[in-house]
Enzyme design. Structure first.
Site, short mmCIF file in Angstrom:
data_model
loop_
_atom_site.label_atom_id
_atom_site.label_comp_id
_atom_site.label_asym_id
_atom_site.label_seq_id
_atom_site.Cartn_x
_atom_site.Cartn_y
_atom_site.Cartn_z
N GLY A 75 71.50 47.09 44.19
CA GLY A 75 71.69 47.94 43.03
C GLY A 75 71.82 49.41 43.38
CG HIS A 80 61.00 52.21 38.25
ND1 HIS A 80 61.62 51.29 37.45
CD2 HIS A 80 61.39 51.93 39.51
CE1 HIS A 80 62.35 50.47 38.19
NE2 HIS A 80 62.23 50.86 39.45
CB ALA A 185 67.36 47.93 35.27
N GLY A 198 62.51 43.62 41.79
CA GLY A 198 62.55 42.77 40.60
C GLY A 198 63.21 43.41 39.40
CG PHE A 199 61.67 42.39 35.61
CD1 PHE A 199 61.05 42.96 34.51
CD2 PHE A 199 61.00 41.40 36.31
CE1 PHE A 199 59.77 42.55 34.12
CE2 PHE A 199 59.72 40.98 35.93
CZ PHE A 199 59.12 41.56 34.82
CB CYS A 216 72.48 50.75 36.88
SG CYS A 216 70.77 50.38 36.47
#
Length: 261
Positions: A75, A80, A185, A198-199, A216
């Site tokens: 990605g 975050h 995401a 992960g997510f 992204c």
């Protein structure tokens, strides 16, 4: 897969620094690879941080020089921070290893979680994650179906940068303009058949953090959250047990095969 173990690392005032969580991922990954622990999912909130995957372009990084942590996941760049539920499933994948299937399972868990809160989300072909589709209300021309595209995006202009066009064009304002908007995401890495990273599902973050970057690497869509879409606060603590339920459903449904000799 075997029963999935959840580890809640820290939320709210105990939100976890990214580098600290990354180190814990590496420790858990090594233990899972050695079969010392079962499949494990770390769940947490981060203190505010921008992280860049291997495919991030320089033009997608913050225009104000804000520091970015470069990581070994797939990605591109993302943010975050508080109000975002982050999950790092560290699993032995079924063999033969299918990374796309793993991504689809994480998408499914986020889609089901949003549905439980009354929000319909979906996938978009060619783009990972969970999405809220934009509508065509107020747009001129004949409705031909499918997704509406901006054919005057100016992306071929060398000096074009959507982050410099003012707040009305910022990713966090996408819901006001009808674009598709990303609510969840995904960025993963698989090393020796065991997953990392992960997510991230936006529950009630300050989405203006995304205005400093090209989230992204996507210039023709925006970001959103459960709170933005539903019109009321949806804190991470409310989403956490629902996400755990759906992660268990989708990640425990496949059995790993023996390693080929």
């Amino acid at each position: 897969m075997s029963e999935l173990r959840f580890v809640r690392l820290g939320f709210g005032a105990e939100a976890v620094d990214y580098e600290e969580a990354w180190q814990e991922q590496r420790r858990v990954h090594a233990a899972r690879l050695a079969d010392e622990i079962p499949d494990t999912c770390l769940l947490l909130e981060h203190t505010p941080v921008f992280t860049a995957g291997r495919r991030t372009d320089p033009s997608e990084r913050p225009v104000d020089g804000t520091p970015v942590v470069d990581v070994d996941r797939g990605g591109k760049i993302t943010w975050h921070g508080p109000g975002q539920l982050v999950g790092y499933p560290i699993l032995k994948l079924p063999r033969p290893v299918d990374v796309i299937a793993h991504v689809r399972r994480l998408e499914e868990a986020m889609i089901r979680t949003c549905a439980d809160f009354g929000l319909e989300t979906t996938r978009i072909e060619g783009r990972s994650g969970a999405w809220v589709l934009g509508d065509t209300v107020g747009r001129p021309g004949k409705d031909l179906g499918g997704l509406s595209l901006d054919f005057d995006a100016q992306t071929e202009d060398d000096e074009y940068d959507p982050r410099l066009r003012g707040p009305e064009y910022a990713p966090s304002n996408a819901g006001q303009r009808g674009e598709d908007r990303k609510i969840g995401a995904i960025g993963v890495r698989v090393a020796k058949g065991v997953t990392m990273h992960g997510f991230a599902l936006n529950c009630d973050p300050d989405n203006t953090w995304f205005d400093r970057i090209v989230p992204c690497g996507i210039r023709d869509a925006g970001v959103t959250s459960l709170s933005n879409e539903l019109g009321h606060d949806v804190p991470v603590t409310d989403v956490l047990p629902v996400m755990e339920k759906h992660l268990s459903e989708v990640l425990e449904s496949s059995e790993p095969l023996p390693r080929a000799v």
